[in-house]
Design a protein around this motif. Structure first.
Motif: not given
Lengths: 237, 392
Positions: B162-164, B194-200, B228-230, B350-355
């Motif tokens: 799911e991360q990949a 703020c959809g998936g791309v915006g969140q990333m 909260h996540r971003g 490295e745990g910096k971001i978990d999408p």
């Protein structure tokens, strides 16, 4: 740089096939002839329908006028309708001109990017082509190579046959390390000339589109080693 | 196999179709484990991207396992767990060599269509209309991946499916949006959508040096996720005047960089929306440039506008005067996934971001038609529906 700026050398057979100039007066004369030809035709029809001597005389006179008009129109058919169609298309390939030339120059490679071509064999300055026509029948064609400058240029003309044309392909380095510019030029006479070209265009089969497609496939094979396809992939009904 | 097929405008069906085969020497067949909805699919389903045909398999963001490879595939092999970039790149043309993968010269079998429409052709994309290649998409049990060595990226140990999955499209598109802003450190970045791309894009902008990120949308759950996540500051365009708010939040300067993660079907609460919607409906323009206009107006003088929201054709009332006189820099494009995939897998490892928090809904492939309806209307807080195949 003078010659390098030109896609093709001036003495290329393609250059020699260019359309003759200063034909305008003859064309204007011909326009009148077409009009008188129509009048002559009408006279023939009227005369044939009418009984008696007057009708026969009128039909004869009309016939004579029609022949005269046709004679005046003939050079127009030869020079305008039959004028050579010239096509030039280019593509840039991310390889050296030498490598690109070598690939084109190897006859076994030609069917990989020339659609309908089955085989090409070389003997001396002649290339024998076997192709498959749209209806599936085989077609044979002989080309005579006029000039062949390694890494730079190849030109040819057909040795007779209905699909007669003259062609040339030039390979020159693209600026800024962008590989090789390939310039393909061909010229042919067609019985229906520009009109035929227009009809072909409507059917998506005009020579310009076909040459672009061929150059695109050439690039795909040389650069990527395959031609992208979606044929036979799954889809819903 | 089962596959999600386009049947007409906003009409999808799950059908039985033949399994894909290797067609070219650089092909691989991937058994799809996860495949997800993307906002750009909605443009196709809504009928705004021409050249969709009945029976086309849609979907382009996916990961899975390689089950078969063509004779010229060297890097990846059977059994590899891979994430696949949606844009197909030959790896040999000038554009691929210069890491501009979505501009690949050699992967669009229908190159003639974009050549007429846009002057030149661009790369083929899975499940994304015939204009962009007509490749069968990933909402299926299996998918054929051309030039597999370039498009398939092995997923390292410790990174979950799911991360990949989002390294396929949402993450690299958002990352590229921020990357194109050429951040030096300390910038204020505003992000529309703020959809998936915006969140990333929010996460990536911080990662690349932004000191403040302001995110704009109208759906409270999406804004909450951005907050909260971003850790973005958020603005709801139905509640505030965006141009005024952005000016006030930046001491009158305007954001240094503005990112459009919305594209051609932008929405707005005022009359401007109806103006553009009407023009679009009768095809006086193909795309609604509502966000684009705001982005240009809001951006600070000499700032950067970065566009990753998808546009297809023509827009009207494009404020070129503001853009020119304010000396804005425009950067844009479909994502160059192959440029970013390995970098992003490392960022995850490295745990910096978990999408994986984008995957708000997990559903079987059979439910795709329902999922797209929910996705289109943003029901139940759906950010992304992730489809599983084979009942897994």
């Amino acid at each position: 740089m003078g010659t390098a700026m030109r896609a093709l050398p001036a003495e290329s057979p393609v250059a020699a096939w260019r359309r003759p100039r200063a034909m305008a007066p003859a064309y204007m004369h011909a326009a009148g002839s077409i009009a008188s030809g129509i009048g002559a035709g009408a006279l023939v029809v009227w005369g044939m329908r009418r009984k008696g001597v007057v009708g026969k005389m009128a039909a004869l006179a009309g016939g004579a006028l029609a022949v005269r008009a046709a004679a005046a129109v003939a050079p127009v058919y030869r020079d305008v309708i039959l004028a050579p169609v010239r096509i030039q298309r280019s593509v840039t390939i991310n390889k050296s001109p030498e490598e690109t030339y070598r690939f084109w120059h190897s006859p076994e490679n030609l069917p990989r990017f020339m659609r309908h071509l089955v085989s090409a064999t070389v003997s001396g300055d002649r290339v024998h082509l076997t192709a498959r026509r749209h209806d599936g029948h085989p077609m044979e064609l002989d080309l005579v190579v006029d000039r062949d400058v390694p890494g730079q240029y190849i030109s040819w003309h057909t040795a007779g046959g209905i699909k007669s044309h003259a062609g040339a392909v030039a390979f020159r380095p693209a600026p800024g390390n962008r590989g090789c510019e390939v310039i393909f030029e061909m010229s042919y006479r067609s019985a229906i000339g520009e009109a035929g070209r227009f009809i072909g265009k409507l059917r998506g089969r005009d020579p310009g589109t076909m040459v672009s497609g061929m150059l695109r496939r050439f690039k795909q094979v040389v650069e990527a080693g395959e031609i992208p396809t979606t044929r036979d992939q799954p889809r819903g009904v | 196999m089962r596959a999600v097929c386009y049947r007409g405008v906003n009409h999808l069906e799950v059908e039985n179709v033949p399994d894909p085969k290797i067609l070219n020497p650089h092909d691989a067949i991937v058994r799809v484990r996860l495949t997800t909805t993307c906002g750009s699919d909605l443009h196709l389903l809504d009928g705004y991207i021409p050249t969709m045909q009945k029976g086309d398999i849609i979907g382009h963001e996916f990961m899975g396992e390689i089950v078969e490879t063509g004779p010229e595939v060297r890097k990846v092999k059977r059994g590899d767990r891979v994430v696949v970039t949606p844009v197909i790149g030959c790896g040999q043309c000038w554009f691929c060599e210069n890491q501009l993968w979505s501009l690949c010269d050699n992967t669009n079998p229908n190159a003639g269509i974009p050549e007429r429409l846009w002057g030149q052709s661009v790369a083929g994309i899975f499940g994304y209309s015939h204009m962009l290649g007509g490749y069968a998409g990933s909402h299926a049990e299996y998918v054929r991946v051309p030039f597999a060595d370039n498009g398939c990226f092995k997923i390292p140990e410790g990174v979950t499916d799911e991360q990949a999955l989002f390294v396929s499209d949402a993450f690299p598109t958002g990352y590229m949006a921020a990357d194109l802003c050429d951040l030096k450190g300390g910038e204020v970045v505003a992000i529309w959508g703020c959809g998936g791309v915006g969140q990333m894009a929010i996460r990536s902008a911080y990662l690349l040096g932004a000191s403040r990120v302001i995110a704009i949308d109208r759906f409270p759950d999406r804004l909450r996720m951005a907050q909260h996540r971003g850790t973005a500051e958020v603005l709801n365009y139905e509640e505030v005047d965006i141009l005024e708010a952005l000016k006030e939040m930046t001491g009158g300067r305007g954001p240094d960089a503005c990112i459009d993660c919305v594209g051609m079907e932008a929405h707005e609460s005022g009359p401007e929306y109806w103006y553009d919607k009407a023009k679009q409906t009768v095809r006086l323009e193909t795309d609604r440039p509502i966000v684009l206009r705001q982005v240009i107006h809001a951006c600070r003088k000499g700032g950067t506008v970065s566009i990753v929201g998808v546009y297809g054709g023509f827009v009207d009332k494009f404020p070129i005067g503001a853009a020119m006189n304010k000396a804005l820099t425009f950067r844009m494009g479909q994502q160059h996934g192959q440029r970013y995939a390995e970098r992003l897998l490392n960022i995850i490892r490295e745990g910096k971001i978990d999408p994986s928090y984008l995957a708000t809904h997990r559903m079987p492939l059979e439910d795709a038609p329902l999922a797209y309806q929910m996705f289109k209307t943003k029901q139940d807080g759906m950010m992304r529906a992730v489809f599983t195949t084979n009942g897994r």
